[in-house]
Design an enzyme around this catalytic site. Structure first.
Site, PDB file in Angstrom:
ATOM      1  N   ASP A  16      19.005   9.755  -8.981  1.00 11.65           N
ATOM      2  CA  ASP A  16      19.307   8.819 -10.076  1.00 11.65           C
ATOM      3  C   ASP A  16      19.371   7.426  -9.444  1.00 11.65           C
ATOM      4  O   ASP A  16      20.349   7.078  -8.763  1.00 11.65           O
ATOM      5  CB  ASP A  16      20.621   9.190 -10.760  1.00 11.65           C
ATOM      6  CG  ASP A  16      20.810   8.379 -12.040  1.00 11.65           C
ATOM      7  OD1 ASP A  16      20.572   7.159 -12.002  1.00 11.65           O
ATOM      8  OD2 ASP A  16      21.181   8.972 -13.063  1.00 11.65           O
ATOM      9  N   LYS A  70      26.393   7.028 -20.648  1.00  8.01           N
ATOM     10  CA  LYS A  70      25.613   6.657 -19.450  1.00  8.01           C
ATOM     11  C   LYS A  70      26.163   5.374 -18.818  1.00  8.01           C
ATOM     12  O   LYS A  70      26.229   5.247 -17.601  1.00  8.01           O
ATOM     13  CB  LYS A  70      24.129   6.484 -19.806  1.00  8.01           C
ATOM     14  CG  LYS A  70      23.456   7.817 -20.077  1.00  8.01           C
ATOM     15  CD  LYS A  70      22.046   7.672 -20.623  1.00  8.01           C
ATOM     16  CE  LYS A  70      21.625   9.010 -21.223  1.00  8.01           C
ATOM     17  NZ  LYS A  70      20.291   9.034 -21.776  1.00  8.01           N
ATOM     18  N   PHE A 114      18.845   1.019 -19.385  1.00  5.35           N
ATOM     19  CA  PHE A 114      18.245   1.307 -20.683  1.00  5.35           C
ATOM     20  C   PHE A 114      18.513   2.773 -20.989  1.00  5.35           C
ATOM     21  O   PHE A 114      18.596   3.588 -20.076  1.00  5.35           O
ATOM     22  CB  PHE A 114      16.727   1.056 -20.651  1.00  5.35           C
ATOM     23  CG  PHE A 114      16.342  -0.325 -21.095  1.00  5.35           C
ATOM     24  CD1 PHE A 114      16.662  -1.429 -20.324  1.00  5.35           C
ATOM     25  CD2 PHE A 114      15.659  -0.527 -22.291  1.00  5.35           C
ATOM     26  CE1 PHE A 114      16.312  -2.713 -20.733  1.00  5.35           C
ATOM     27  CE2 PHE A 114      15.297  -1.793 -22.706  1.00  5.35           C
ATOM     28  CZ  PHE A 114      15.628  -2.895 -21.926  1.00  5.35           C
ATOM     29  N   LYS A 173      -6.379  20.042  -4.904  1.00  4.74           N
ATOM     30  CA  LYS A 173      -6.246  20.460  -6.307  1.00  4.74           C
ATOM     31  C   LYS A 173      -6.072  21.971  -6.393  1.00  4.74           C
ATOM     32  O   LYS A 173      -6.839  22.723  -5.787  1.00  4.74           O
ATOM     33  CB  LYS A 173      -7.498  20.026  -7.088  1.00  4.74           C
ATOM     34  CG  LYS A 173      -7.370  20.346  -8.555  1.00  4.74           C
ATOM     35  CD  LYS A 173      -8.631  20.034  -9.316  1.00  4.74           C
ATOM     36  CE  LYS A 173      -8.511  20.637 -10.708  1.00  4.74           C
ATOM     37  NZ  LYS A 173      -9.754  20.542 -11.458  1.00  4.74           N
ATOM     38  N   ASN A 182       5.989  10.697 -18.336  1.00  2.07           N
ATOM     39  CA  ASN A 182       6.445  10.460 -19.709  1.00  2.07           C
ATOM     40  C   ASN A 182       5.606   9.325 -20.294  1.00  2.07           C
ATOM     41  O   ASN A 182       4.873   8.654 -19.566  1.00  2.07           O
ATOM     42  CB  ASN A 182       7.957  10.157 -19.729  1.00  2.07           C
ATOM     43  CG  ASN A 182       8.280   8.910 -18.935  1.00  2.07           C
ATOM     44  OD1 ASN A 182       7.900   7.812 -19.296  1.00  2.07           O
ATOM     45  ND2 ASN A 182       8.968   9.078 -17.802  1.00  2.07           N
ATOM     46  N   ASP A 185      12.937  12.736 -14.493  1.00  2.00           N
ATOM     47  CA  ASP A 185      14.198  13.281 -13.989  1.00  2.00           C
ATOM     48  C   ASP A 185      13.987  14.373 -12.954  1.00  2.00           C
ATOM     49  O   ASP A 185      14.869  14.656 -12.158  1.00  2.00           O
ATOM     50  CB  ASP A 185      15.023  13.844 -15.156  1.00  2.00           C
ATOM     51  CG  ASP A 185      15.504  12.718 -16.059  1.00  2.00           C
ATOM     52  OD1 ASP A 185      16.108  11.771 -15.529  1.00  2.00           O
ATOM     53  OD2 ASP A 185      15.247  12.779 -17.278  1.00  2.00           O
TER      54      ASP A 185
HETATM   55  N1  CTP Z   1      17.511   6.255 -14.464  1.00  2.00           N
HETATM   56  C1  CTP Z   1      17.389   6.130 -13.107  1.00  2.00           C
HETATM   57  N2  CTP Z   1      17.024   7.197 -12.342  1.00  2.00           N
HETATM   58  C2  CTP Z   1      16.791   8.398 -12.916  1.00  2.00           C
HETATM   59  C3  CTP Z   1      16.909   8.550 -14.320  1.00  2.00           C
HETATM   60  C4  CTP Z   1      17.269   7.449 -15.048  1.00  2.00           C
HETATM   61  O1  CTP Z   1      17.603   5.040 -12.597  1.00  2.00           O
HETATM   62  N3  CTP Z   1      16.417   9.416 -12.158  1.00  2.00           N
HETATM   63  C5  CTP Z   1      17.920   5.097 -15.255  1.00  2.00           C
HETATM   64  C6  CTP Z   1      16.898   4.657 -16.287  1.00  2.00           C
HETATM   65  O2  CTP Z   1      16.003   3.705 -15.750  1.00  2.00           O
HETATM   66  C7  CTP Z   1      17.776   4.048 -17.367  1.00  2.00           C
HETATM   67  C8  CTP Z   1      19.075   4.823 -17.273  1.00  2.00           C
HETATM   68  O3  CTP Z   1      19.072   5.433 -15.983  1.00  2.00           O
HETATM   69  O4  CTP Z   1      18.065   2.689 -17.108  1.00  2.00           O
HETATM   70  C9  CTP Z   1      19.237   5.897 -18.305  1.00  2.00           C
HETATM   71  O5  CTP Z   1      18.123   6.756 -18.253  1.00  2.00           O
HETATM   72  P1  CTP Z   1      18.001   8.029 -19.186  1.00  2.00           P
HETATM   73  O6  CTP Z   1      16.754   8.760 -18.840  1.00  2.00           O
HETATM   74  O7  CTP Z   1      18.219   7.615 -20.598  1.00  2.00           O
HETATM   75  O8  CTP Z   1      19.287   8.844 -18.769  1.00  2.00           O
HETATM   76  P2  CTP Z   1      19.549   9.970 -17.729  1.00  2.00           P
HETATM   77  O9  CTP Z   1      20.571   9.430 -16.783  1.00  2.00           O
HETATM   78  O10 CTP Z   1      18.283  10.436 -17.109  1.00  2.00           O
HETATM   79  O11 CTP Z   1      20.230  11.066 -18.640  1.00  2.00           O
HETATM   80  P3  CTP Z   1      19.555  12.120 -19.656  1.00  2.00           P
HETATM   81  O12 CTP Z   1      18.121  12.296 -19.225  1.00  2.00           O
HETATM   82  O13 CTP Z   1      20.373  13.310 -19.448  1.00  2.00           O
HETATM   83  O14 CTP Z   1      19.679  11.537 -21.022  1.00  2.00           O
END
Ligand code: CTP
Length: 403
Positions: A312, A344, A330, A295, A213, A285
């Site tokens: 997560d 969240k 965040f 490759k 990302n 994610d």
């Molecule tokens: N986060 C994490 N591990 C993941 C995804 C997210 O620790 N695999 C943490 C991010 O660093 C952030 C928080 O969770 O502090 C929220 O991340 P975000 O991407 O906004 O939320 P998600 O839980 O991934 O939910 P969604 O993608 O469905 O919005």
């Protein structure tokens, strides 16, 4: 309109003095009022006219020592005027004078006639810097809480030596000054350890392709610097970042990682040391279900790539943490930001979450500015667009009075 910030710059005589032109110019362009004092030796490296032009104000030298400023001695009025005093480059000679409280020129008299925080950035030849007497003076100076030091880095010196002694980079001085202007020099995070994550993670399909990302790590780096400037011990786990950003972290313990799994492992490894955990990283994610060691040819990439979720990290840290450890997440959102962030916060069992929009033109991924709503308990604090460093300070201002 609020009054502009006021920085007094003291320049002593080393080759790095020429870099102060850039520092002064950047401060002036950011709307900071700058006054400057040059020692006699400094004028061999940068002229008062250069400094005066860039600061939009006459530069002061020892020739002005007895010049009264509206009837008051210059060192007194300058000392009272300054909100923050920067002394860079700090030579071995001026360091020794400051360590012993000596005052034999305008610069050193103004230090004694002022009470504001002083940021000092030494620069000298490696052997000079490593002299036990110089090191003793440096340690002695830093025992005085008023002085904030940015030690010299390693690099090629003007004497053609490779080693320690190179003045901290101008950008590092500028962000430290902004931190001191914000905090007034308070070390209100002293005694706390902050474990911070920054940047994106990359989930490789083969050696050259990954899912990722656009997060650059700027927000996480700003949090790390702001916390460090306020006296915290900082452990930063970060994904791949531009070298220029990595270079800003010379004084911070860093653990570079690439994948979410590696970030997860590093965060768990350092969790026990942390008082606050700030998860600013944009973790991927999902990851490709398989990783090819070589490759893949274009034709070998499956049209429907099989994906697997990654752990997560924040949820796992919430399960592992001790009750006194605070967990801050965040939430980078598009559209409505508060409701999904609140969800969240509850789902992951967090103490606070910073909801920030990533669909605005001027703020978010890759920008130097950001905006957010900080959610903590039943409080929602709006942080209007500002630099990421300022936003980091606003978050800590709130957390420090809460926890
Ligand atoms: N986060 C994490 N591990 C993941 C995804 C997210 O620790 N695999 C943490 C991010 O660093 C952030 C928080 O969770 O502090 C929220 O991340 P975000 O991407 O906004 O939320 P998600 O839980 O991934 O939910 P969604 O993608 O469905 O919005």
């Amino acid at each position: 309109m609020s009054k502009p910030d006021r920085v007094l710059v003291g320049i002593s005589g080393g080759i790095a003095a020429y870099k102060l032109g850039w520092v002064i110019s950047q401060l002036s362009q950011a709307g900071v009022e700058v006054r400057a004092i040059l020692t006699d030796a400094a004028q061999a490296f940068i002229s008062p006219l250069t400094v005066a032009t860039l600061s939009r104000h006459p530069a002061y030298t020892d020739d002005h020592f007895w010049q009264a400023d509206q009837g008051r001695p210059l060192h007194i009025s300058l000392g009272e005027w300054a909100e923050v005093f920067l002394i860079a480059p700090l030579t071995a000679q001026t360091l020794a004078k400051l360590a012993y409280g000596l005052a034999d020129n305008l610069l050193t008299n103004t230090v004694l006639a002022s009470t504001c925080p002083v940021l000092v950035a030494p620069a000298m030849n490696t052997d000079m810097w490593q002299q036990p007497v110089v090191q003793r003076n440096w340690q002695m100076l830093l025992q005085d809480q008023r002085f904030h030091g940015v030690g010299p880095g390693q690099g090629r010196l003007a004497c053609d030596r490779l080693g320690a002694g190179r003045m901290a980079e101008p950008d590092d001085l500028i962000s430290y000054l902004h931190s001191l202007l914000h905090s007034g020099g308070k070390r209100d995070l002293e005694g706390r350890c902050l474990l911070i994550s920054a940047g994106s993670t990359q989930e490789y399909l083969d050696p050259v392709r990954f899912i990722g990302n656009p997060s650059t790590g700027k927000m996480g780096v700003a949090l790390a610097l702001a916390a460090h400037h306020r006296g915290a011990r900082v452990v930063l786990v970060h994904g791949p970042m531009e070298q220029g950003l990595v270079d800003r972290l010379a004084e911070i313990e860093t653990h570079p990682v690439v994948s979410a799994a590696a970030m997860h492992q590093a965060m768990v490894e350092h969790l026990a040391r942390a008082n606050w955990i700030v998860m600013a990283a944009a973790v991927a994610d999902v990851k490709p279900a398989t990783l090819s060691a070589t490759k893949l040819a274009k034709g070998a990439i499956p049209p429907n790539l099989a994906l697997e979720p990654v752990a997560d990290i924040l949820l796992d840290l919430a399960r592992r943490r001790q009750p006194q450890q605070k967990l801050i997440g965040f939430a980078a959102q598009t559209g409505e930001i508060v409701a999904p962030a609140l969800e969240k916060l509850h789902r992951k069992g967090l103490d606070a979450i910073v909801a920030n929009p990533v669909d605005q033109l001027e703020t978010g991924f890759g920008r130097d500015t950001n905006q957010a709503v900080l959610i903590c308990g039943d409080q929602q604090i709006t942080i209007s667009p500002c630099t990421k460093l300022e936003m980091a300070h606003r978050i800590f201002d709130y957390l420090v009075q809460k926890y």
